[in-house]
Scaffold this motif. Structure first.
Motif, short mmCIF file in Angstrom:
data_model
loop_
_atom_site.label_atom_id
_atom_site.label_comp_id
_atom_site.label_asym_id
_atom_site.label_seq_id
_atom_site.Cartn_x
_atom_site.Cartn_y
_atom_site.Cartn_z
N MET A 1 -29.60 33.71 26.72
CA MET A 1 -29.33 32.62 27.64
C MET A 1 -28.34 31.62 27.06
SD MET A 1 -31.93 30.00 29.60
CE MET A 1 -32.32 29.01 28.15
N GLU A 2 -28.36 31.43 25.74
CA GLU A 2 -27.49 30.45 25.11
C GLU A 2 -26.02 30.77 25.37
OE1 GLU A 2 -30.11 31.77 23.68
OE2 GLU A 2 -31.40 30.03 23.31
N GLN A 3 -25.66 32.07 25.35
CA GLN A 3 -24.27 32.44 25.62
C GLN A 3 -23.89 32.09 27.06
OE1 GLN A 3 -21.85 33.59 23.48
NE2 GLN A 3 -20.51 33.23 25.25
N GLN A 4 -24.82 32.28 27.99
CA GLN A 4 -24.54 31.94 29.39
C GLN A 4 -24.37 30.43 29.57
OE1 GLN A 4 -27.97 34.00 29.87
NE2 GLN A 4 -27.14 35.80 30.90
N ILE A 5 -25.20 29.66 28.84
CA ILE A 5 -25.06 28.20 28.88
C ILE A 5 -23.71 27.78 28.32
CG2 ILE A 5 -25.93 26.03 27.94
CD1 ILE A 5 -27.71 27.06 30.10
N LYS A 6 -23.31 28.41 27.23
CA LYS A 6 -22.01 28.11 26.63
C LYS A 6 -20.89 28.41 27.61
CE LYS A 6 -19.07 29.27 22.66
NZ LYS A 6 -19.00 30.02 21.37
N ASP A 7 -20.94 29.56 28.26
CA ASP A 7 -19.91 29.92 29.23
C ASP A 7 -19.88 28.92 30.39
OD1 ASP A 7 -19.33 32.09 27.69
OD2 ASP A 7 -20.24 33.57 29.01
N LEU A 8 -21.07 28.51 30.82
CA LEU A 8 -21.16 27.53 31.90
C LEU A 8 -20.48 26.23 31.52
CD1 LEU A 8 -22.35 26.70 34.67
CD2 LEU A 8 -24.41 25.99 33.44
N ILE A 9 -20.73 25.76 30.31
CA ILE A 9 -20.15 24.51 29.82
C ILE A 9 -18.63 24.62 29.72
CG2 ILE A 9 -19.91 23.11 27.73
CD1 ILE A 9 -22.94 23.38 27.37
N LEU A 10 -18.15 25.69 29.11
CA LEU A 10 -16.72 25.81 28.88
C LEU A 10 -15.93 26.10 30.14
CD1 LEU A 10 -16.63 27.75 25.48
CD2 LEU A 10 -16.23 25.31 25.89
N SER A 11 -16.59 26.52 31.20
CA SER A 11 -15.88 26.80 32.45
C SER A 11 -16.06 25.70 33.49
CB SER A 11 -16.38 28.13 33.04
OG SER A 11 -17.75 28.06 33.36
N SER A 12 -16.96 24.77 33.24
CA SER A 12 -17.25 23.74 34.24
C SER A 12 -16.16 22.67 34.28
CB SER A 12 -18.60 23.08 33.97
OG SER A 12 -18.87 22.09 34.94
N LYS A 13 -15.74 22.32 35.47
CA LYS A 13 -14.77 21.25 35.67
C LYS A 13 -15.45 19.92 35.98
CE LYS A 13 -11.26 24.13 35.43
NZ LYS A 13 -10.30 24.12 34.29
N GLU A 14 -16.78 19.94 36.08
CA GLU A 14 -17.54 18.74 36.43
C GLU A 14 -18.66 18.51 35.43
OE1 GLU A 14 -18.84 18.35 40.42
OE2 GLU A 14 -17.13 19.41 41.26
N PRO A 15 -19.13 17.26 35.34
CA PRO A 15 -20.26 16.97 34.44
C PRO A 15 -21.51 17.74 34.88
CG PRO A 15 -19.20 14.95 35.17
CD PRO A 15 -18.65 16.05 36.02
N LEU A 16 -22.35 18.08 33.91
CA LEU A 16 -23.59 18.80 34.17
C LEU A 16 -24.74 18.07 33.49
CD1 LEU A 16 -22.37 22.44 33.40
CD2 LEU A 16 -22.61 21.39 35.66
N VAL A 17 -25.86 17.98 34.18
CA VAL A 17 -27.07 17.37 33.62
C VAL A 17 -28.09 18.47 33.35
CG1 VAL A 17 -28.95 15.74 33.98
CG2 VAL A 17 -26.68 15.23 34.88
N PHE A 18 -28.62 18.49 32.13
CA PHE A 18 -29.66 19.43 31.73
C PHE A 18 -30.97 18.65 31.66
CE2 PHE A 18 -25.67 21.07 30.37
CZ PHE A 18 -25.77 22.46 30.33
N LYS A 19 -31.80 18.81 32.69
CA LYS A 19 -33.02 18.01 32.80
C LYS A 19 -34.11 18.54 31.87
CE LYS A 19 -33.79 15.07 35.00
NZ LYS A 19 -33.62 13.61 34.68
N ASN A 20 -34.61 17.63 31.02
CA ASN A 20 -35.74 17.93 30.14
C ASN A 20 -35.51 19.22 29.35
OD1 ASN A 20 -38.25 17.25 29.05
ND2 ASN A 20 -39.36 18.51 30.52
N TYR A 21 -34.29 19.37 28.84
CA TYR A 21 -33.88 20.62 28.19
C TYR A 21 -33.98 20.56 26.67
CZ TYR A 21 -30.86 24.65 27.16
OH TYR A 21 -30.34 25.84 26.70
N ILE A 22 -33.88 19.36 26.10
CA ILE A 22 -33.87 19.21 24.64
C ILE A 22 -35.28 19.36 24.10
CG2 ILE A 22 -33.30 17.69 22.72
CD1 ILE A 22 -30.88 18.62 24.22
N ASN A 23 -35.49 20.35 23.24
CA ASN A 23 -36.82 20.59 22.68
C ASN A 23 -36.94 20.15 21.22
OD1 ASN A 23 -35.30 22.50 21.39
ND2 ASN A 23 -36.38 24.29 22.21
N TRP A 24 -36.02 19.32 20.76
CA TRP A 24 -36.08 18.82 19.39
C TRP A 24 -37.31 17.93 19.21
CZ3 TRP A 24 -30.44 16.57 19.45
CH2 TRP A 24 -29.52 17.61 19.61
#
Length: 384
Positions: free
Chosen positions: A1-24
């Protein structure tokens, strides 16, 4: 899934919000945990005011204070008419004994496992702490909200927010518009605004060269990282052109005028840079750009959708005006709205020559000359 997220980020022309995604584990820390971790280490805070100002609260016009985290907590609890911000600090340069903090940070969740705390910056501020609206010219930005709430106001690159290179610092194009205590008439014609409030565990992707104004709604802590992009080679070339111009213009100016032109973090670098050094930087950046100008982002665009990823809707004109009115109304009577500071005439000249549109034209002219010279050399070699 991480590769798909990376592709999504690098191809997006608009800001994206990742809700409650950080598990640190950091997301579960309270302010007492931060106090125990930091102990008596002193932090350098920028100190501003919760009041109307005609201009944005530039770094030069705000004070600074060294204080331990304990004193910062006491400040936030007393609800003063000011704010404190430990902002834009690289973790590799601070918290050197706080291994527990640094080991928690890993950007592999977004497909960038090579990026760590060594590449990250931290932002710790009280309610009202903010960064004036600006563009970052290098890379794209991923922000992890760790504690408290932070408001982001974003605009696409093409929106005219009255760009200025004063105060000058490398890679930051500021807006003259004051979002903290706005004069409403200044925003006539401004639109395409996105607004989002990040909560602990949320993350935000800010695309390349999007305008953003950021303000803490509570005592808040966030960590971010800039992801390098192939476009950075061209941006460094253009930044070198601006730096060359600023360096030469400010050499013989008096100290008070220099303070208006330069951000404090640029004082030493600009003040010590000679003509030869500045020109050498331009030529090196130009050479790198000429060799890499055909590079593209190495992505394969996929159509996957994720339930925890959202685009940010554009505010209606009514909602944008309501936001501005709410920002303004916090500070009561603002009779001095029409008052302007008088700047030396040199400021207008600098703003004209360093305007992003002018620098782009200069960069294209020089780049085309490089390409033309290379073509002539190649032709001559083949004819021999």
């Amino acid at each position: 899934m991480e590769q798909q997220i990376k592709d999504l980020i690098l191809s997006s022309k608009e800001p994206l919000v990742f809700k409650n995604y950080i598990n640190w584990g950091l997301v579960t820390w309270g302010l007492p945990d931060w106090r125990n971790m930091l102990k008596n280490e002193e932090l350098l805070f920028r100190c501003g005011t919760k009041s109307f100002t005609q201009e944005p609260q530039w770094e030069r016009t705000t004070g600074t204070k060294n204080a331990p985290f304990e004193e910062f907590i006491s400040f936030t609890e007393s609800a003063p008419n000011g704010w404190m911000y430990f902002d834009y600090k690289y973790l590799k340069d601070c918290f050197k004994t706080s291994k527990e903090l640094k080991k928690e940070i890993n950007w592999g969740l977004f497909g960038f496992p090579e990026l760590s705390s060594e590449d990250s910056t931290i932002w710790i501020g009280s309610q009202g702490a903010h960064t004036p609206c600006h563009i970052d010219t290098y890379g794209c930005n991923i922000v992890a909200q760790i504690h408290g709430r932070k408001q982001w106001i974003l605009f696409p690159p093409g929106e005219d927010l009255k760009p200025t290179r004063i105060p000058y610092e490398e890679s930051s194009i500021y807006s003259k518009l004051n979002f903290f205590s706005p004069t409403i008439a200044d925003f006539n014609g401004v639109g395409n605004c996105r607004r989002v409030v990040l909560e602990p565990g949320d993350a935000l992707f800010v695309p390349h060269k999007w305008w953003h104004y950021v303000e803490n709604l509570d005592t808040a802590i966030s960590v971010n990282v800039w992801v390098p992009l192939p476009e950075d080679h061209e941006e460094r070339f253009k930044e070198a052109l601006v730096q060359f111009f600023i360096t030469q213009v400010t050499q013989n100016l008096d100290f008070e005028t220099k303070k208006v032109i330069l951000n404090p973090n640029s004082d030493q670098e600009i003040g010590s840079m000679t003509l030869d050094v500045a020109l050498d930087v331009v030529n090196k950046c130009k050479d790198i750009f000429s060799k890499t100008r055909t590079e593209k982002r190495p992505i394969s665009v996929r159509n996957e959708s994720f339930t925890f990823v959202d685009k940010i809707p554009v505010l209606s004109s009514q909602d944008f005006n309501k936001f501005l009115e709410n920002q303004k109304s916090r500070f009561g009577n603002t009779k001095n709205e029409t008052e302007k500071r008088n700047f030396p005439e040199i400021i207008n000249l600098i703003e004209a020559f360093s305007h992003p549109e002018i620098i782009s034209l200069v960069g294209k002219k020089l780049s085309n000359q490089v390409a033309y010279d290379f073509f002539k050399l190649h032709k001559n070699l083949n004819s021999e």
